[in-house]
Design an enzyme around this catalytic site. Structure first.
Site, PDB file in Angstrom:
ATOM      1  CG  LEU A 267       1.074  -4.563  16.997  1.00  0.00           C
ATOM      2  CD1 LEU A 267       2.578  -4.794  17.109  1.00  0.00           C
ATOM      3  CD2 LEU A 267       0.440  -4.715  18.380  1.00  0.00           C
ATOM      4  N   GLY A 268       0.278  -3.710  12.724  1.00  0.00           N
ATOM      5  CA  GLY A 268      -0.551  -4.486  11.800  1.00  0.00           C
ATOM      6  C   GLY A 268       0.094  -5.854  11.635  1.00  0.00           C
ATOM      7  CB  ILE A 270       4.608  -5.708   8.710  1.00  0.00           C
ATOM      8  CG1 ILE A 270       4.227  -6.088   7.284  1.00  0.00           C
ATOM      9  CG2 ILE A 270       6.121  -5.546   8.844  1.00  0.00           C
ATOM     10  CD1 ILE A 270       4.533  -5.047   6.220  1.00  0.00           C
ATOM     11  CB  SER A 289      -1.446   0.949  16.799  1.00  0.00           C
ATOM     12  OG  SER A 289      -1.690   0.246  15.637  1.00  0.00           O
ATOM     13  NE  ARG A 290      -5.065   3.620  11.416  1.00  0.00           N
ATOM     14  CZ  ARG A 290      -5.022   3.207  10.165  1.00  0.00           C
ATOM     15  NH1 ARG A 290      -5.172   4.067   9.197  1.00  0.00           N
ATOM     16  NH2 ARG A 290      -4.842   1.951   9.857  1.00  0.00           N
ATOM     17  CB  VAL A 345      10.625  -2.717   7.211  1.00  0.00           C
ATOM     18  CG1 VAL A 345      11.994  -3.312   7.447  1.00  0.00           C
ATOM     19  CG2 VAL A 345       9.721  -2.902   8.427  1.00  0.00           C
ATOM     20  N   GLY A 346       8.960   0.467   6.639  1.00  0.00           N
ATOM     21  CA  GLY A 346       7.672   1.004   6.174  1.00  0.00           C
ATOM     22  C   GLY A 346       7.883   1.831   4.907  1.00  0.00           C
ATOM     23  NE  ARG A 347       5.639   2.758   0.545  1.00  0.00           N
ATOM     24  CZ  ARG A 347       5.632   1.434   0.471  1.00  0.00           C
ATOM     25  NH1 ARG A 347       6.539   0.716   1.126  1.00  0.00           N
ATOM     26  NH2 ARG A 347       4.744   0.803  -0.277  1.00  0.00           N
ATOM     27  CD  GLU A 376      12.581   3.655  -1.449  1.00  0.00           C
ATOM     28  OE1 GLU A 376      11.977   3.027  -2.331  1.00  0.00           O
ATOM     29  OE2 GLU A 376      12.426   3.433  -0.237  1.00  0.00           O
ATOM     30  CG  HIS A 394      11.404  -0.259  -0.999  1.00  0.00           C
ATOM     31  ND1 HIS A 394      10.682   0.887  -1.131  1.00  0.00           N
ATOM     32  CD2 HIS A 394      10.520  -1.180  -0.540  1.00  0.00           C
ATOM     33  CE1 HIS A 394       9.427   0.692  -0.783  1.00  0.00           C
ATOM     34  NE2 HIS A 394       9.302  -0.578  -0.422  1.00  0.00           N
TER      35      HIS A 394
HETATM   36  O1  LIG Z   1       7.158  -1.701  -0.097  1.00  0.00           O
HETATM   37  C1  LIG Z   1       6.576  -2.690  -0.319  1.00  0.00           C
HETATM   38  C2  LIG Z   1       5.176  -2.861  -0.116  1.00  0.00           C
HETATM   39  O2  LIG Z   1       4.459  -1.897   0.198  1.00  0.00           O
HETATM   40  O3  LIG Z   1       4.712  -4.002  -0.297  1.00  0.00           O
END
Ligand SMILES: O=CC(=O)O
Length: 421
Positions: A267-268, A270, A289-290, A345-347, A376, A394
């Site tokens: 929950l940063g 983004i 979250s951490r 949408v992270g990694r 990727e 991405h």
């Molecule tokens: O993947 C995109 C970013 O980290 O900004």
């Protein structure tokens, strides 16, 4: 967008930006970005001299006074796939930095060397705007080791103080050790998992994320992927393209976003932007979250399996590190359940991708919206056959505003660094 751009001067002293051969879509994208950046500046575009066109159709005569989206697009439609040149004709606004400094161009050897990895997707724009300041050493174009590449290019490794990069190419400990004067790494991404941060801190190298405030763009993509997979928009689109008398309607039901319990992982900025948007859809938010956030009213879960067990959707927005790698494993997916959805949408490596594919194929989870993948640009083939999966390359921060802001931040970070060193 990967093409080279440089500056030229005509015999009568007019200044041009020269785009070398590239597919027209790329030129248009780059030009749009430049135009967006140069808001208020008047540009004229014409074809390059090698197009063998007559004088009459040689000049486009499209002064691009930027007014609104519709007029912008109309003007670009007329470009062809030939070379073209942009010419700055007049302007009430400030000319671009690159143009302004055209006459002050230093000898190439005097320019600060800037080692470029990736390349960052912003690079063509960054290069066009900053070629008066830097000598770009394009390590991304090399197939050999960095050491061999620098030797081939006759670049002294100790002349490199700065790297510009993005997640496409890793900045490894070996690369860092090879560059004894390296002091700053600027990445055009928010994430820094492609950079060996331990080695950076060992050598007191600053790492600057120039991603800017693109949380909103990424959050829009997360919500878009979720809506798509829940409402089956892409599946419906595929269906319509084959639809007809010989192919009856056989689309399975979508479901409702309203009322869904959404577990945000990370929950940063983004994650918070995703939560704000999904609240408006009537979703019930919770998070992992951490640490628990004292001013957040959503329920906090320190354990992702428990969060998944209480959620209909997991949205992954956290950064990748050794603690978060494969945090979404089979156990988490089974806890999420057959009607559960995952949006990432992270990694890519936040999820155990093999298990994800397995769970999707076995129907252990309901669907997934993925902007990122573990290896990727390789995407597991099995995903292509699944109608309950929506894929994106991405690209959540690929907006022209995001690009321009990112270029500006990268340029500022490097300028501050070089002017204080
Ligand atoms: O993947 C995109 C970013 O980290 O900004």
């Amino acid at each position: 967008l990967h093409q080279s751009v440089h500056f030229e001067e005509s015999e009568d002293g007019e200044q041009f930006v020269m785009f070398e051969k590239a597919p027209v879509e790329n030129k248009m994208a780059l030009m749009k970005s430049l135009i967006a950046y140069e808001e208020g500046t008047c540009w004229k575009a014409r074809l390059g001299a090698d197009c063998n066109l007559t004088k009459e159709n040689y000049i486009f005569d499209i002064p691009v006074w930027l007014t609104d989206e519709s007029t912008r697009d109309k003007k670009f439609i007329r470009l062809t796939n030939k070379l073209f040149i942009l010419k700055l004709i007049s302007s009430g606004a400030q000319p671009s930095m690159a143009m302004e400094d055209k006459h002050n161009l230093k000898d190439n050897k005097e320019l600060q060397p800037l080692l470029v990895f990736g390349p960052p997707t912003i690079f063509p724009i960054f290069e066009a705007q900053n070629s008066h300041n830097y000598r770009f050493i394009k390590a991304f174009s090399s197939q050999v080791s960095l050491h061999q590449f620098l030797t081939q290019q006759k670049v002294d490794p100790s002349s490199i103080q700065a790297i510009l990069c993005n997640p496409v190419q890793k900045v490894t400990a070996d690369a860092i050790r090879l560059l004894p004067s390296l002091r700053i790494i600027v990445t055009s991404s928010a994430g820094t998992d492609h950079i060996d941060l331990v080695e950076c801190s060992r050598h007191s190298i600053q790492v600057v994320s120039a991603a800017g405030d693109h949380a909103g763009d990424v959050a829009d993509m997360a919500v878009g992927l979720l809506l798509d997979v829940v409402c089956k928009i892409s599946a419906a689109d595929r269906h319509v393209r084959k639809w007809g008398p010989s192919m009856p309607f056989n689309l399975s039901f979508g479901s409702k976003l309203k009322g869904k319990r959404v577990g945000i992982v990370g929950l940063g900025k983004i994650g918070t932007a995703v939560a704000e948007r999904l609240e408006a859809f009537g979703c019930k938010m919770m998070y992992n979250s951490r640490n628990e956030k004292p001013f957040v009213s959503y329920p906090f879960y320190s354990n992702v399996v428990e969060l998944a067990g209480d959620s209909d959707v997991l949205v992954l927005c956290c950064s990748l590190n050794e603690e978060t790698r494969h945090m979404v494993n089979r156990e988490v997916m089974l806890a999420l359940g057959k009607n559960g959805f995952i949006v990432n949408v992270g990694r890519g490596a936040l999820i155990d991708e093999k298990e994800l594919v397995q769970c999707l194929m076995e129907g252990e989870i309901g669907g997934a919206g993925l902007d990122v993948f573990e290896n990727e640009p390789i995407v597991p083939n099995d995903l292509f056959a699944l109608d309950n999966v929506v894929l994106s390359p991405h690209a959540s921060s690929f907006t022209s505003n995001g690009f321009n802001e990112c270029c500006k931040l990268a340029a500022e970070a490097l300028q501050v660094f070089f002017s204080s060193n």
